[in-house]
Design a protein around this motif. Sequence first.
Motif, PDB file in Angstrom:
ATOM      1  N   GLY A   1      38.150  16.934  14.209  1.00  0.00           N
ATOM      2  CA  GLY A   1      37.692  16.605  12.992  1.00  0.00           C
ATOM      3  C   GLY A   1      38.556  17.171  12.115  1.00  0.00           C
ATOM      4  N   VAL A   2      38.266  18.685  12.346  1.00  0.00           N
ATOM      5  CA  VAL A   2      39.061  20.184  11.825  1.00  0.00           C
ATOM      6  C   VAL A   2      40.521  19.898  12.615  1.00  0.00           C
TER       7      VAL A   2
ATOM      8  N   LEU B   1      50.315  23.607  12.179  1.00  0.00           N
ATOM      9  CA  LEU B   1      48.851  22.206  11.911  1.00  0.00           C
ATOM     10  C   LEU B   1      49.288  21.583  13.508  1.00  0.00           C
TER      11      LEU B   1
ATOM     12  N   PHE C   1      47.149  16.357  10.532  1.00  0.00           N
ATOM     13  CA  PHE C   1      46.988  15.244   9.506  1.00  0.00           C
ATOM     14  C   PHE C   1      48.038  15.998   8.550  1.00  0.00           C
ATOM     15  N   LEU C   2      47.626  17.172   7.552  1.00  0.00           N
ATOM     16  CA  LEU C   2      48.388  18.048   7.294  1.00  0.00           C
ATOM     17  C   LEU C   2      50.097  18.202   7.979  1.00  0.00           C
TER      18      LEU C   2
ATOM     19  N   LEU D   1      50.439   9.661  14.060  1.00  0.00           N
ATOM     20  CA  LEU D   1      48.729  10.440  12.673  1.00  0.00           C
ATOM     21  C   LEU D   1      47.482   9.382  13.286  1.00  0.00           C
TER      22      LEU D   1
ATOM     23  N   ILE E   1      51.986  15.576   7.653  1.00  0.00           N
ATOM     24  CA  ILE E   1      53.099  15.136   6.369  1.00  0.00           C
ATOM     25  C   ILE E   1      53.481  15.794   5.604  1.00  0.00           C
TER      26      ILE E   1
ATOM     27  N   PHE F   1      42.639  17.108  11.454  1.00  0.00           N
ATOM     28  CA  PHE F   1      42.430  16.992   9.882  1.00  0.00           C
ATOM     29  C   PHE F   1      43.924  17.952   9.690  1.00  0.00           C
ATOM     30  N   CYS F   2      44.149  19.161  10.161  1.00  0.00           N
ATOM     31  CA  CYS F   2      44.834  20.425  10.609  1.00  0.00           C
ATOM     32  C   CYS F   2      46.320  19.649  10.685  1.00  0.00           C
TER      33      CYS F   2
ATOM     34  N   GLY G   1      44.053   9.798  15.431  1.00  0.00           N
ATOM     35  CA  GLY G   1      42.690  10.216  14.708  1.00  0.00           C
ATOM     36  C   GLY G   1      41.766   9.357  15.718  1.00  0.00           C
TER      37      GLY G   1
ATOM     38  N   ILE H   1      32.973  17.218  14.808  1.00  0.00           N
ATOM     39  CA  ILE H   1      33.176  17.712  13.589  1.00  0.00           C
ATOM     40  C   ILE H   1      34.379  19.058  14.300  1.00  0.00           C
TER      41      ILE H   1
END
Lengths: 463, 627
Positions: free
Chosen positions: B159-160, B197, B166-167, B124, B170, B163-164, B128, B156
């Motif tokens: 990043g979007v 995701l 990332f979630l 993860l 987790i 972030f998906c 990034g 961006i």
Amino acid sequence: MANNVVILLSHSILLLGAFLSALVKNYKTSRLISCLSTILSFFLVLDLSYRYFNNIETTFLSLVIKNWSLFIIDSYAIVMALTSTFVGLLILFYSFDYMSHFDRQNQYYFYVTLFIASMLGLIFSGNLIVMYIFWEITSICSWQLISFYRGNLHLAKGNKAFLVTFLGSALMLLGIAMVYIEHGSFNLVDLKGKQISDILAFFLIVGMIAKSAQLPFHIWLPDAGVAPTPVTALLHAAVLVKIGVYTFGRIFDFTFKILPEFQQFEIVISVLTILVAGFMAFTETDIKRILAYSTISQLGYIFLGFAVNVKISVIGAIFYIVSHALAKAGLFLSAGIVEHNTNERNIHNLGGLSNTMPITSVCFLLCGFSIIGLPIFSGFWGKFFIFKGIIESGRQVTSLFAMIGSVLTLLYILRVYNKVFLGKKRFDVREQSPVMVAVVFILSLFSMCLGLFPKVVLDLIKI
Amino acid sequence: MKILLIIGVPLILGIITLFLKKVKAYWLSLIVSIFSFIISVYLYFSKEEVIINWLPELNAVLMLSNDNLASICVILTSFFTLTVIFFSKNILQKFRENIYFSNILLTFAVSNIIILSKNLIIILIFWGILGLLVYFMIRFITKEEDEFNIASKTLIILGVTDFCFFLGMILLITSANTYLLDKLNLDVKNNTLIFSLLTIGALGKLGVVPFHNWIPDTAYKIPSAVSGYLIGAIDKIVGIYWLVRVTKDIFVLTQHNFLMLVGALTILIAVFMALQQHNLKKLLSYHAISQIGYMIVGISSGTMLGIIGGVFHMVNHTLYKTLLFLSCDMVEKTTGDVDLSVPKGLSKFLPYSFVFALVASLSISGIPPFNGFSSKWIIYQSLVERLITTRSIITIFVLISALFGSALTLASFIKVIHSVFLSKTSDTDVNKYINKEKFYSVLPMGVLAILCFIFGVFAYEIPIKYLILPMLDYNKLSVFGLWQAKLAFYLLCVGIVLGVIVYLLSNYKTRVGKVYLLGEEEKLKEATIPATDFYLSIKEIYPFSLIYHLAEQKLLDFYNWFYGIMSFLAFTVKSIVQLEIFDVYVFGKKIVFRVGSVFSSLHSGNLHTYLAWVFISILILTLIFIL
């Protein structure tokens, strides 16, 4: 020396420094006194943390007056104290150059030092009344500092901030009185694990969300941008708004037990704040207002971490307090350098500054990445733990909304960076002054290093 | 130890390179890449596990080990790093050399960490960082400060999707209750959110529709060689690696109709966009996107054959796409631009590059006997296999899209080859060219071209046997109707030889004579159709005309949509929040003044008003006492 004495000493030194700096007419002496007292206080807090984590405790002096235990020492308080004094100290250094051509500097240093002193007092308060007293001292300091320039606008905005936060704290005082009626004590230690009713929790929380500018009390913080930049940095990053979240954690996570429906209410408020403030930051054009909305939004994450109240989310919230303090101070102070050099705050009128102000530009970017929560920056870990906690508590929908907030952060931080530092050059200004740039550099460096070595902070958080 | 070397050396020296001058940076990077390549090959033959306790309390342990999939992916990343660095002895003046080489080495190290890591948190984090490196590359590579929006746009979009990711990560960690990347065999139906995701993360990195728009913009901004490295090779290897892990290891292998559709649409949309590009860099990047569609289709078909085809196509794609970008770099260095509307006629001037670019073009277009055809054929076979069992209309659509996309790719590369190499150009233009074909540029391109050929003709004997099957832990490829690559190659050779013989025996002579213009001015040169106009007619056919129109208006750009929706939401929220009722301060002030004015009006100073109040009060008190 007992830990209590160290706290008392660090606090007294700051108070003494504050009053001395107000009395001295010479501005240079005034700032020297203010700075020295903060440095001393910082080292005393360092010493205290060393004593605490190595279990060096001698109890020859007990500060209990009329069954009121004045102080509380735990890792949460120590982390907060270290962060506040460290960032406060850096902001003081920054102020040397920034404030050098203003009048009434002794007043400025008096209020700033008193601000940090009352913050320390509040952090180590072991009693609700003592906490409230320091709480109000910070309100008075912020009131005076926001309206420091004494123009009509400044006075109006200062009053607004004072009135809104006071509305919250008055209700909180009512809550504190109800706590005494229900449980017969103001001492946090005695109140630990006690169940409180929703209405009582509501009164207490209003004060905190007003102080931390959460919805619907967020309105005062963007307006507080009329204050001198070091003050806004102090308000947004290190001291004032952090008081709300700190107390929230202290009361709702480490002291009382709350009912599940109230917890749900807290979560909804936090998520709404994250999103609404994020969207607001995206529409603003004033660099300080954007960063102010960003603060509101990011504090929403800290509230969320505490509200979820799973061990890892609480760790995340504390970690993020530190990360946010460092990075947001860096962002505000970078914005301050831009404003100081160009006399312009509207991002549409700025541009191309990365050529002439490369260090500030890079520092702004690095601090911005930390706030966004990109990996290897300290903000990443804070958000990671908070999200982990949210998901562990089974709230997937909340996590999705919180993620949209992170995307918004990415959007508005990059928007500011692009408009201010890239594109067509509109100002031919040089990077100055060295002290101001150095402070911003240190803050961005710390934001990055804590991402690489989060253990430094995590070792301090023992809950 | 070898694992540490292959990560640590490029990581540390990548940072050092940032502070070096041009020549030193090149040689240092070259030495590092040669060293890493050798180590990567060694690593394949030995299984290692290294554990570095970075954050043991948080389970973010740097746990690196190499299974076959990881080892071969590391060999591929090392090979492409070496190829691109070797090629890059001279880069254009407008780029910063230290950023160039440093970024390549750091990207190499970070992608290796992602591939070798068995810890999900580490993946993860470095996932990034890989996105950030792309941002830094675009942001700082050029000396001029312009077109900053491209860097932000890239960050961006990435990043979007990150972030998906990332979630998703987790959620995966919490739901599977493990930090280890292992064979988790989760069920897609019960974990749709996690699957979606995690897949979005991979699709963003790969640049699949609708997250594709950062790729052409990035390619336009950065040097072509780096585009070849990043867009052509590394992002594909890492993205496909992760997609294979997700579909095969983390989840139970199954068919994903939605992903297949995304793949098919990616093939079509990107190839249509490529067809109308005037800029070679952008054209190549659209084809890079289009080709990912094939990989996605293969992997999401849920069959062993499909995954083999998808991964094999990834390997082939990295070869020919890097080769194409390197050729593009040669064109830019020689002529100073990459505009396809200006005929360049470089076939005589850059003979090696011409041959290599031709090989790569035929490969990407799926012409036998080159490698692109071999992998596409396996993907088609997997689709047919799926069609026999499911008879699904989606599979038919995907199959037709894949075939159609291949034909359009060929059409697009006819344009490229014609414009860049075969078109006629004036002598004055040729005199301006600077010959850049040196040993260090020809050798890597030659190696890639030879590999394109070998991986096509000996597809089953070499790459599938020694790379793809071990990567996926399959023993053998068992399928009906395998493509007989060698036989086809021999037949092709026979055909070509016969053609040559016929040509030589035909005694055909070309008569060169004067053109009769009947007194008019010579306009032949102006009448020549530029390559960019080859497919203008497609642009006029409905519904393509509509699609192109929307694309020109930037209405098919995910970034614009996303930014637009966010802006709209932001202004809506702002207008609601600014309503007086939501402003505690203004609203509170109003209430206080209203209440105050009521009381104030009651205190008018008139005696009779006060007497009335006294009377009412006495009345109330009396009532209270009585009751």
